[in-house]
Scaffold this motif. Sequence first.
Motif, mmCIF file in Angstrom:
data_model
loop_
_atom_site.group_PDB
_atom_site.id
_atom_site.type_symbol
_atom_site.label_atom_id
_atom_site.label_comp_id
_atom_site.label_asym_id
_atom_site.label_seq_id
_atom_site.Cartn_x
_atom_site.Cartn_y
_atom_site.Cartn_z
ATOM 1 N N TYR A 120 7.730 -4.893 4.458
ATOM 2 C CA TYR A 120 7.154 -5.557 3.281
ATOM 3 C C TYR A 120 5.741 -6.051 3.574
ATOM 4 O O TYR A 120 4.804 -5.802 2.827
ATOM 5 N N SER A 121 5.603 -6.762 4.706
ATOM 6 C CA SER A 121 4.282 -7.299 5.058
ATOM 7 C C SER A 121 3.278 -6.186 5.283
ATOM 8 O O SER A 121 2.121 -6.288 4.882
ATOM 9 N N MET A 122 3.752 -5.109 5.923
ATOM 10 C CA MET A 122 2.863 -3.996 6.202
ATOM 11 C C MET A 122 2.377 -3.377 4.901
ATOM 12 O O MET A 122 1.190 -3.105 4.732
ATOM 13 N N LEU A 205 -4.753 -11.264 -1.853
ATOM 14 C CA LEU A 205 -4.850 -11.095 -0.405
ATOM 15 C C LEU A 205 -6.085 -10.282 -0.031
ATOM 16 O O LEU A 205 -6.755 -10.566 0.955
ATOM 17 N N GLY A 206 -6.389 -9.254 -0.845
ATOM 18 C CA GLY A 206 -7.489 -8.357 -0.484
ATOM 19 C C GLY A 206 -8.853 -8.845 -0.930
ATOM 20 O O GLY A 206 -9.869 -8.287 -0.517
ATOM 21 N N PHE A 207 -8.891 -9.879 -1.761
ATOM 22 C CA PHE A 207 -10.159 -10.260 -2.391
ATOM 23 C C PHE A 207 -11.241 -10.650 -1.377
ATOM 24 O O PHE A 207 -12.376 -10.189 -1.456
ATOM 25 N N GLY A 208 -10.858 -11.495 -0.426
ATOM 26 C CA GLY A 208 -11.832 -11.933 0.574
ATOM 27 C C GLY A 208 -12.380 -10.759 1.370
ATOM 28 O O GLY A 208 -13.588 -10.634 1.577
ATOM 29 N N THR A 209 -11.470 -9.873 1.807
ATOM 30 C CA THR A 209 -11.894 -8.712 2.575
ATOM 31 C C THR A 209 -12.758 -7.793 1.719
ATOM 32 O O THR A 209 -13.750 -7.240 2.187
ATOM 33 N N GLY A 261 -10.928 -2.838 10.866
ATOM 34 C CA GLY A 261 -9.792 -2.833 11.793
ATOM 35 C C GLY A 261 -9.177 -4.216 11.904
ATOM 36 O O GLY A 261 -8.006 -4.417 11.558
ATOM 37 N N PRO A 262 -9.970 -5.190 12.354
ATOM 38 C CA PRO A 262 -9.441 -6.548 12.391
ATOM 39 C C PRO A 262 -8.985 -7.015 11.015
ATOM 40 O O PRO A 262 -8.028 -7.793 10.911
ATOM 41 N N ALA A 263 -9.654 -6.542 9.950
ATOM 42 C CA ALA A 263 -9.245 -6.963 8.612
ATOM 43 C C ALA A 263 -7.833 -6.476 8.307
ATOM 44 O O ALA A 263 -7.022 -7.220 7.757
ATOM 45 N N LEU A 264 -7.528 -5.228 8.692
ATOM 46 C CA LEU A 264 -6.162 -4.720 8.443
ATOM 47 C C LEU A 264 -5.147 -5.578 9.180
ATOM 48 O O LEU A 264 -4.145 -6.009 8.603
ATOM 49 N N ALA A 265 -5.442 -5.849 10.451
ATOM 50 C CA ALA A 265 -4.528 -6.691 11.217
ATOM 51 C C ALA A 265 -4.388 -8.057 10.560
ATOM 52 O O ALA A 265 -3.285 -8.578 10.413
ATOM 53 N N ALA A 266 -5.524 -8.610 10.122
ATOM 54 C CA ALA A 266 -5.482 -9.934 9.500
ATOM 55 C C ALA A 266 -4.709 -9.900 8.190
ATOM 56 O O ALA A 266 -4.022 -10.856 7.842
ATOM 57 N N LEU A 267 -4.809 -8.788 7.462
ATOM 58 C CA LEU A 267 -4.121 -8.708 6.179
ATOM 59 C C LEU A 267 -2.617 -8.537 6.382
ATOM 60 O O LEU A 267 -1.809 -9.135 5.678
ATOM 61 N N VAL A 268 -2.244 -7.688 7.357
ATOM 62 C CA VAL A 268 -0.820 -7.492 7.610
ATOM 63 C C VAL A 268 -0.206 -8.784 8.146
ATOM 64 O O VAL A 268 0.896 -9.173 7.785
ATOM 65 N N GLY A 270 -1.899 -11.989 8.338
ATOM 66 C CA GLY A 270 -2.393 -13.263 7.847
ATOM 67 C C GLY A 270 -1.969 -13.593 6.439
ATOM 68 O O GLY A 270 -2.577 -14.400 5.758
ATOM 69 N N SER A 271 -0.920 -12.933 5.988
ATOM 70 C CA SER A 271 -0.556 -13.114 4.598
ATOM 71 C C SER A 271 0.465 -14.225 4.418
ATOM 72 O O SER A 271 1.061 -14.347 3.367
ATOM 73 N N PHE A 272 0.706 -15.075 5.449
ATOM 74 C CA PHE A 272 1.832 -16.010 5.295
ATOM 75 C C PHE A 272 1.647 -17.015 4.165
ATOM 76 O O PHE A 272 2.599 -17.430 3.553
ATOM 77 N N ILE A 273 0.369 -17.352 3.883
ATOM 78 C CA ILE A 273 0.161 -18.300 2.771
ATOM 79 C C ILE A 273 0.562 -17.628 1.452
ATOM 80 O O ILE A 273 1.330 -18.186 0.657
ATOM 81 N N ILE A 274 0.051 -16.411 1.277
ATOM 82 C CA ILE A 274 0.360 -15.671 0.049
ATOM 83 C C ILE A 274 1.862 -15.392 -0.032
ATOM 84 O O ILE A 274 2.487 -15.544 -1.085
ATOM 85 N N GLU A 275 2.450 -14.996 1.092
ATOM 86 C CA GLU A 275 3.882 -14.696 1.103
ATOM 87 C C GLU A 275 4.697 -15.918 0.713
ATOM 88 O O GLU A 275 5.655 -15.836 -0.053
ATOM 89 N N THR A 276 4.278 -17.086 1.241
ATOM 90 C CA THR A 276 5.008 -18.304 0.912
ATOM 91 C C THR A 276 4.855 -18.647 -0.571
ATOM 92 O O THR A 276 5.817 -18.997 -1.246
ATOM 93 N N MET A 277 3.633 -18.506 -1.090
ATOM 94 C CA MET A 277 3.386 -18.860 -2.489
ATOM 95 C C MET A 277 4.157 -17.977 -3.458
ATOM 96 O O MET A 277 4.609 -18.433 -4.504
ATOM 97 N N PHE A 278 4.291 -16.694 -3.126
ATOM 98 C CA PHE A 278 4.956 -15.766 -4.041
ATOM 99 C C PHE A 278 6.422 -15.540 -3.682
ATOM 100 O O PHE A 278 7.068 -14.703 -4.287
ATOM 101 N N GLY A 279 6.922 -16.247 -2.682
ATOM 102 C CA GLY A 279 8.282 -16.015 -2.240
ATOM 103 C C GLY A 279 8.483 -14.578 -1.800
ATOM 104 O O GLY A 279 9.485 -13.939 -2.106
ATOM 105 N N PHE A 280 7.528 -14.068 -1.063
ATOM 106 C CA PHE A 280 7.526 -12.657 -0.671
ATOM 107 C C PHE A 280 8.407 -12.473 0.567
ATOM 108 O O PHE A 280 8.276 -13.239 1.533
ATOM 109 N N PRO A 281 9.292 -11.487 0.557
ATOM 110 C CA PRO A 281 10.245 -11.365 1.669
ATOM 111 C C PRO A 281 9.646 -10.734 2.920
ATOM 112 O O PRO A 281 10.198 -9.794 3.484
#
Lengths: 331, 329
Positions: A120-122, A205-209, A261-268, A270-281
């Motif tokens: 899911y995160s990936m 999630l992608g907006f900043g990048t 490259g680092p952005a992909l790693a950060a997105l995969v 670094g999404s815990f804030i977004i995941e928590t807000m949306f109840g993402f599994p």
Amino acid sequence: MGKYLIRRLLWLIPVIIVVSGITFILMHSAPGGPWDRDTTARQVDQNTQRILNEYYGLDKPLWRQYVAYVIGDFNKQGKFVCGLVCGNLGPSYRMRGLTIQQILFMPPEGKNFLYSRFGYSMRLGVFALLFAVAIGIPAGVIAALKQNTIIDYVSLFIVTIGISVPNFVMALFLIILFASTLKWVNIVPRSWDEVSVWVLPTVILGFGTMARTARLMRGSMLEVMRMDYIRTARSKGLAERVVVLRHMIKNSLIPVVTILGPALAALVTGSFIIETMFGFPGMGRAYVTAIGQRDYSMIMGTTLIYAVLIALANLSVDIVYSFLDPRIRLD
Amino acid sequence: MPEILQVQGLETQFRTREGVIHAVNGVSFSLKEGETLGIVGESGCGKSVTVMSMLRLIPSPPGKVTAGKALFQGRDLLTMSDEEIRHIRGAQISMVFQDPMTSFNPVLTIGRQVSEPLEVHMGLNQKQAEDRVAEMLAKVGIPNPKDRLNNYPHQFSGGMRQRVMIAMALVCNPQILIADEPTTALDVTIQAQIVDLVKRLRDELGMAIIWITHDLGVIAGLADRMAVMYGGFIIETAPVRDLYGHPTHPYTIGLLGSLPRMDEAGSRRLVSIDGLPPVLLEKPTYCPFAPRCKYAVERCWHENPPLMQVSPDHYSACWVDTETGRERS
């Protein structure tokens, strides 16, 4: 190339040792332990705690716990249980009976790997990156070609918002707009099988990048546009379209790849804030929860997966580099 | 020989924060078929801007051609459509640039870059283009040209890159080759090789050449005719022997006086021209060279001299006859 790859992959070993060491120290410096409960809830009694500590080896000295996690240790029955070196990320203290690798990588019954927490995160990370690249690169190119026009200023304005507004603020704003006011989507989706519910988290999630990519691409294009070889290309009678596509963009992409490259790693990861807000599994939410619960091996395991992902992302950037720029040789 | 290029009253300006720079101020010259014209002058005198303006390669903004015509085979390069001039660039008029290190795209192979004009102008397919490129690279003296097609620019030395640059410019058999200080960035020994190469190719292919340089020594053996530029004006133009033998403009005399000579006995201090080149923020109403000129008379400060004939085919923009020191009437 092959030798280079092997050398880079071997470098992962010291990286993992250092990252795991630091994480281990920090984690155990934090007060509390995996058996603590809310002060209002019923506590686990002392005797049970002692037995659990013994069972999981948490009664041993810290250095031995660390060695046990990385290499392995003999359990009560005198049987050797292999640690990280065998790919074993340890047992979860909270979801008993499951190992960390099962929690993160095992999909629900009858589903494929993409439906595991990691999957899911990936997916969310990859979608966010695709969004960032698909919008950011063309936006940067167009802004540079139309420098100092209204198009350039509008894109710069959006880029500045993207870079300066943190994604959780953006998330709240868009949730209020699209979920509470317009009621186009549910705040927390019932199911993640529908495509439409992915749109909001992906964009946020992608907006900043996207903004960083657009800004970097614009700057890089403006620099390349002034290069002598662009004048040469024009002097050969190439159409403007060919000059831009063949001569400008490939050269401008080189610095942009550095951040992707680092952005992909950060997105995969670094999404815990977004995941928590949306109840993402996904994995990010599990990570945050684990930290609160002092689920030691879960924290270690997830951190190490993040570390390896970032290292691999940087490695792939270097490989892409050598394809984009023939002056760079990997050896 | 018929004239294939006539430039008339060309003016180019650059808008900058400090004001409008008048880089080229009404330059006129013509080029005959197969003729080699040398344009000399110090840095910033407008020689590169003149040829770039002709081909509309001036970055715009800030640059703008504000007046004049550049007639190539009777058609004005300055007013034709972008599409039309595109078919002339690289096909009929092509350029070699100063710095072979930065003038190639670092991420494309040499073969690809040299074949681009062929694809655009001749519609050759890849195989045909490759053969033609290899043939052209052999002609400019690249050893094993077939094997080097897939090499990148950084795998060539400076001199070799300039050879490739020349091959790229000549690959479509243009009528005019514009060389913008092609030897300035190279070692002295390599400079001579490049000049010899261009001379040989000119005799073989018969194109006309405009060779821009600030080095009077390089151009002497190559050019048929010379034009000396100062402050955005052509201030003297003459056949090459005439110009070196009987320079009439004080600036040209100064330039030649600053060159070391092999045929002079004993040692002589090289003469330099006092003062600095003009800042071109205003279009001068007086002779731009007057502040540095030891011949200057009252009139030089009131009226900018036009090019005046001093002998057949020799023109000079000076109010003073430098041989006698008297004012021209």
